[in-house]
Design an enzyme around this catalytic site. Structure first.
Site, PDB file in Angstrom:
ATOM      1  N   ASN A   1       0.797  -1.232   0.028  1.00 18.47           N
ATOM      2  CA  ASN A   1       0.164  -0.026  -0.083  1.00 18.47           C
ATOM      3  C   ASN A   1       0.914   1.161   0.233  1.00 18.47           C
ATOM      4  O   ASN A   1       1.578   1.413   1.024  1.00 18.47           O
ATOM      5  CB  ASN A   1      -0.755  -0.014   1.253  1.00 18.47           C
ATOM      6  CG  ASN A   1      -1.993   1.091   1.414  1.00 18.47           C
ATOM      7  OD1 ASN A   1      -1.865   1.959   0.261  1.00 18.47           O
ATOM      8  ND2 ASN A   1      -2.712   0.944   2.325  1.00 18.47           N
TER       9      ASN A   1
ATOM     10  N   LYS B   1       3.402   0.870   2.960  1.00 19.32           N
ATOM     11  CA  LYS B   1       3.120  -0.226   4.137  1.00 19.32           C
ATOM     12  C   LYS B   1       3.214  -1.478   3.311  1.00 19.32           C
ATOM     13  O   LYS B   1       2.763  -1.651   1.963  1.00 19.32           O
ATOM     14  CB  LYS B   1       1.810   0.100   4.595  1.00 19.32           C
ATOM     15  CG  LYS B   1       1.783   1.346   5.499  1.00 19.32           C
ATOM     16  CD  LYS B   1       0.466   1.298   6.321  1.00 19.32           C
ATOM     17  CE  LYS B   1      -0.489   2.326   6.061  1.00 19.32           C
ATOM     18  NZ  LYS B   1      -1.597   2.662   6.445  1.00 19.32           N
TER      19      LYS B   1
ATOM     20  N   ARG C   1      -2.417  -2.166  -3.688  1.00 14.68           N
ATOM     21  CA  ARG C   1      -3.536  -1.317  -3.571  1.00 14.68           C
ATOM     22  C   ARG C   1      -3.249  -0.200  -4.776  1.00 14.68           C
ATOM     23  O   ARG C   1      -2.412   0.574  -4.665  1.00 14.68           O
ATOM     24  CB  ARG C   1      -3.535  -0.908  -2.338  1.00 14.68           C
ATOM     25  CG  ARG C   1      -4.540   0.132  -2.158  1.00 14.68           C
ATOM     26  CD  ARG C   1      -4.906   0.603  -0.817  1.00 14.68           C
ATOM     27  NE  ARG C   1      -5.913   1.583  -0.824  1.00 14.68           N
ATOM     28  CZ  ARG C   1      -5.853   3.036  -0.387  1.00 14.68           C
ATOM     29  NH1 ARG C   1      -4.651   3.355   0.084  1.00 14.68           N
ATOM     30  NH2 ARG C   1      -7.018   3.684  -0.329  1.00 14.68           N
TER      31      ARG C   1
ATOM     32  N   HIS D   1     -12.494   2.926  -1.476  1.00 14.57           N
ATOM     33  CA  HIS D   1     -12.705   2.230  -0.160  1.00 14.57           C
ATOM     34  C   HIS D   1     -13.361   0.933  -0.759  1.00 14.57           C
ATOM     35  O   HIS D   1     -13.892   0.210   0.146  1.00 14.57           O
ATOM     36  CB  HIS D   1     -13.501   2.891   0.813  1.00 14.57           C
ATOM     37  CG  HIS D   1     -12.773   3.925   1.508  1.00 14.57           C
ATOM     38  ND1 HIS D   1     -13.486   5.156   2.324  1.00 14.57           N
ATOM     39  CD2 HIS D   1     -11.431   3.943   2.134  1.00 14.57           C
ATOM     40  CE1 HIS D   1     -12.534   5.791   2.697  1.00 14.57           C
ATOM     41  NE2 HIS D   1     -11.303   5.083   2.802  1.00 14.57           N
TER      42      HIS D   1
ATOM     43  N   ARG E   1     -10.688  16.448   5.257  1.00 12.93           N
ATOM     44  CA  ARG E   1     -11.289  16.591   3.938  1.00 12.93           C
ATOM     45  C   ARG E   1     -12.748  17.035   4.214  1.00 12.93           C
ATOM     46  O   ARG E   1     -13.404  16.615   5.165  1.00 12.93           O
ATOM     47  CB  ARG E   1     -11.561  15.692   2.954  1.00 12.93           C
ATOM     48  CG  ARG E   1     -10.184  15.139   2.406  1.00 12.93           C
ATOM     49  CD  ARG E   1     -10.330  13.876   1.343  1.00 12.93           C
ATOM     50  NE  ARG E   1      -8.938  13.260   1.478  1.00 12.93           N
ATOM     51  CZ  ARG E   1      -8.976  11.717   1.503  1.00 12.93           C
ATOM     52  NH1 ARG E   1     -10.429  11.057   1.516  1.00 12.93           N
ATOM     53  NH2 ARG E   1      -8.059  11.073   1.443  1.00 12.93           N
TER      54      ARG E   1
ATOM     55  N   GLU F   1      -8.181  -4.538   4.722  1.00 10.67           N
ATOM     56  CA  GLU F   1      -8.131  -4.349   3.358  1.00 10.67           C
ATOM     57  C   GLU F   1      -7.081  -5.257   2.791  1.00 10.67           C
ATOM     58  O   GLU F   1      -7.198  -5.737   1.721  1.00 10.67           O
ATOM     59  CB  GLU F   1      -7.899  -3.038   2.843  1.00 10.67           C
ATOM     60  CG  GLU F   1      -9.113  -1.991   2.945  1.00 10.67           C
ATOM     61  CD  GLU F   1      -8.867  -0.561   3.082  1.00 10.67           C
ATOM     62  OE1 GLU F   1      -8.543  -0.130   4.384  1.00 10.67           O
ATOM     63  OE2 GLU F   1      -8.998   0.097   2.125  1.00 10.67           O
TER      64      GLU F   1
END
Ligand code: ADP
Length: 400
Positions: free
Chosen positions: A8, A15, A89, A178, A239, A384
């Site tokens: 990721n 990661k 990802r 997501h 955000r 995930e």
């Protein structure tokens, strides 16, 4: 044993997790960060131990070399034979990628090109993909897209009401993000309530730093709150989520803010940070509990927006069988969950206060609604990386 390395990546960090795709077991994990700074850092966790090292990491290729060294030092070398595939990802797949995809040169190029729609994410993914393919040239690399799960949305849900020629020319539509989390959580929730996924109407609330909701009908996404980019929808850590687009014209004309300043304002200086001074939900909650009215307002606005989408998705689905809370805030903050579900008895939603307050701790789903609640309200820890490993293995396992 076949293992999947899941990556990721961001522009100055990545990661990683090494996962057994069949059991979902996490064999090791880590973080390579501050790539390009004078001093970078590698943090590697394996069998309850953490190895940490600080050293210059000039680029992603050097980062992957350091990751390999960390595996070696932990006595778990990542030679090719131990690795079945690398799963990456990727945030934006546009309307080109609907499913996990083996990365060849063309796919890597397209991921970079889709950076037009995800400038904060896809170019960074591309850098990591190039470096990872050079590091592990003999294993398949697979891209798993955050947008893919939402490709089942009907046109009514993904179309913005602007001039259709402008929209077509520039790829302007709702993509949603997501997706890997919404897919994982909705499938996990179906297993938990022991009903076929195909029969269930579900609403998933992924509430982390980034936050989005998804209406899932029979295992397919039919609506979601993020849009062309992850900026739309809920109030997030930094955000703004939804606002009247005229605010941008107004701030440009009246305050002289240019495009970059507006981008920064809405993506980095808004949301909880804009309202309460910090983007971390725990700190906002603590401030609100200590009497800070601005922090309380930030939580109220967040809750109000979530309920707005909850109502919308109850309407889109014609009711719901399961509502699942997930991610950092959704899994851990009982008070927010209570606020979201308050007064919704008419919709068949009844929280059990004691079950809702009980500490999570374990990575298993749990029910927080009363036995007579028509809607099962759950806390479902998301994973995930396990889902990326599962999807990657689904693609390469059959060929192996
Ligand atoms: P992301 O993956 O989007 O970076 P996470 O899913 O890790 O985000 O969620 C991060 C958010 O979860 C932060 O706002 C953090 O404050 C919040 N969070 C984490 N643990 C808790 C907790 N125990 N109680 C309340 N909020 C929490």
């Amino acid at each position: 044993m076949s293992k999947i390395l899941v990556i990721n990546s961001g522009s100055s960090s990545f990661k990683y997790q090494l996962i057994d795709p069949e059991s979902g077991e996490r064999l090791a994990s880590g973080l390579v960060e501050r790539i390009g700074d004078s001093l970078g850092r590698v943090k590697h966790r394996c069998a309850g131990e953490t190895l940490e090292e600080e050293l210059p990491i000039p680029d992603h290729t050097a980062g992957f070399a350091e990751m390999e060294r960390a595996f070696e030092r932990a006595g778990q070398p990542l030679d090719g034979s131990a690795l079945a595939a690398v799963g990456h990802r990727v945030v934006q797949g546009g309307d080109e990628f609907f499913e996990p995809t083996i990365i060849d040169d063309r796919v890597a190029e397209r991921i970079l090109a889709l950076g037009v729609l995800a400038p904060l994410h896809n170019p960074a993914h591309h850098q990591a993909i190039v470096a990872a393919r050079a590091t592990f040239p003999d294993v398949p690399h697979v891209a798993v897209f955050d947008t893919a799960f939402h490709q089942t949305m009907p046109p009514a849900a993904y179309t913005y009401a602007i001039d259709r020629r402008v929209a077509a020319e520039h790829g302007i539509r709702r993509y949603g993000f997501h997706g890997t989390s919404h897919q994982y959580v909705s499938a996990r929730a179906a297993r938990f309530v022991e009903r076929p996924l195909a029969e269930l109407k579900q609403i998933v609330l992924h509430l982390g730093n980034g936050a989005s909701m998804c209406a899932v009908d029979g295992g397919r996404s039919v609506d979601t709150s993020m849009g062309l980019t992850p900026l739309e929808g809920l109030v997030m850590g930094t955000r703004s989520g939804d606002l009247d687009p005229s605010i941008l014209f107004h701030l440009h004309r009246e305050a002289g803010l240019d495009v970059d300043a507006l981008d920064r304002l809405l993506n980095s200086e808004s949301g909880l940070r804009g309202l309460a001074g910090t983007g971390d939900f725990r700190d906002v909650r603590a401030a609100a509990d200590a009497g800070d009215a601005q922090a309380q307002l930030a939580i109220d606005v967040t809750t109000h927006r979530i309920r707005h989408y909850l109502g919308a998705y109850l309407a889109a689905l014609g009711g719901a069988d399961v509502i699942s809370f997930t991610a950092g805030v959704g899994e851990n903050n009982a008070a927010l969950r209570a606020g979201v579900c308050a007064g919704l008895e008419w919709f068949g939603i009844r929280l059990d206060a004691a079950l809702n307050e009980a500490a999570s701790g374990v990575a298993e789903p749990r029910r927080i609604s009363t036995p007579d609640s028509r809607v099962a309200v759950l806390v479902v820890p998301t994973d995930e990386e396990a889902e990326i490993a599962r999807q990657t293995w689904g693609l390469v396992g059959a060929a192996a």
